[in-house]
Write a protein that holds these residues in place. Structure first.
Motif, short mmCIF file in Angstrom:
data_model
loop_
_atom_site.label_atom_id
_atom_site.label_comp_id
_atom_site.label_asym_id
_atom_site.label_seq_id
_atom_site.Cartn_x
_atom_site.Cartn_y
_atom_site.Cartn_z
N CYS A 10 60.73 -64.20 30.36
CA CYS A 10 60.36 -65.05 31.50
C CYS A 10 60.10 -64.22 32.76
O CYS A 10 59.21 -64.54 33.55
CB CYS A 10 61.43 -66.11 31.76
N LEU A 11 60.83 -63.12 32.93
CA LEU A 11 60.58 -62.24 34.08
C LEU A 11 59.30 -61.45 33.88
O LEU A 11 58.60 -61.13 34.85
CB LEU A 11 61.77 -61.29 34.29
N ASP A 12 58.98 -61.15 32.63
CA ASP A 12 57.72 -60.48 32.33
C ASP A 12 56.55 -61.40 32.69
O ASP A 12 55.54 -60.95 33.24
CB ASP A 12 57.68 -60.09 30.85
N LEU A 13 56.69 -62.70 32.41
CA LEU A 13 55.65 -63.65 32.81
C LEU A 13 55.53 -63.69 34.33
O LEU A 13 54.42 -63.68 34.86
CB LEU A 13 55.95 -65.05 32.26
N LEU A 14 56.66 -63.68 35.04
CA LEU A 14 56.61 -63.66 36.50
C LEU A 14 55.87 -62.43 37.03
O LEU A 14 55.14 -62.52 38.01
CB LEU A 14 58.02 -63.68 37.09
N ARG A 61 54.76 -70.11 34.94
CA ARG A 61 55.16 -68.96 35.78
C ARG A 61 55.57 -69.43 37.17
O ARG A 61 56.58 -69.00 37.71
CB ARG A 61 54.01 -67.97 35.85
N CYS A 62 54.79 -70.33 37.76
CA CYS A 62 55.10 -70.86 39.09
C CYS A 62 56.44 -71.60 39.09
O CYS A 62 57.26 -71.42 40.01
CB CYS A 62 53.99 -71.77 39.59
N VAL A 124 59.07 -69.17 26.16
CA VAL A 124 59.26 -68.59 27.50
C VAL A 124 60.17 -69.48 28.34
O VAL A 124 61.07 -68.99 29.04
CB VAL A 124 57.90 -68.38 28.21
N ALA A 125 59.97 -70.79 28.28
CA ALA A 125 60.81 -71.71 29.05
C ALA A 125 62.27 -71.62 28.60
O ALA A 125 63.18 -71.64 29.43
CB ALA A 125 60.29 -73.14 28.90
#
Length: 186
Positions: A10-14, A61-62, A124-125
């Motif tokens: 999830c941080l990689d997506l951010l 991501r948002c 991811v969620a």
């Protein structure tokens, strides 16, 4: 696409949204990210990648960004709606995986069927839910202290004193700036 390993998917997506240029503005870029992040095993055909997929991942991501920044003491505006959206996406089943024999005879991971957007979003969620509900992991969550750097990462250093996303990038810039300030001081 810039690659940075923050310690969680999830941080990689951010991180894909932390640069001047959007990192997920096409299906090709999203496909590359899905492979690099490990959500899709190497060699998996991404023929079903739809044009709406990047928009859906950017929306997630948002939402994750709003939740994490609120957890770090930032504004909580939009966090309740973001939490509802992340929870709704996390409720879907993640991609099914199986082990198959690779070319060398060893076991490798493969998806049970072609990747579906909802299942990948769910993975991811769920990672975001796991991060935000784990007090130990949440306590290791940091934002890079580099000038103009917005990257978030898990601090897994021994003394938990890591300050930058990357010692080679932001850390080096900070050391150079500190050196210049010392040299310029009377």
């Amino acid at each position: 696409m810039v690659r940075f390993d923050p310690g969680r998917i999830c941080l990689d997506l951010l991180a894909t949204g932390a640069y001047e240029r959007e990192q997920l503005d096409s299906t090709a870029q999203l496909g590359q990210w899905l492979l690099r992040a490990g959500l899709v095993p190497r060699g998996t055909p991404l023929t079903g990648l739809g044009r709406d997929w990047p928009v859906r991942f950017i929306e997630l991501r948002c939402c994750i960004g709003q939740l994490i920044h609120a957890e770090l003491g930032g504004p909580a505006d939009g966090a309740p709606a973001a939490l509802d959206r992340v929870n709704a996406l996390a409720a879907a089943p993640p991609p099914g995986v199986r082990a198959i024999r690779g070319a060398d005879g060893g076991l490798v991971r493969a998806l049970s069927r072609a990747p579906e957007c909802g299942a990948l979003l769910a993975a991811v969620a769920r990672d975001a839910v796991d991060l935000l509900t784990d007090p130990e992991a949440r306590a290791r969550l940091r934002q890079c202290e580099g000038d103009n750097c917005r990257l978030l990462y898990l601090d897994t250093s021994r003394g938990r004193r890591r300050r930058w996303c990357s010692s080679e990038a932001c850390g080096n810039r900070e050391r150079v700036a500190r050196h210049r300030r010392r040299v310029a001081a009377p």
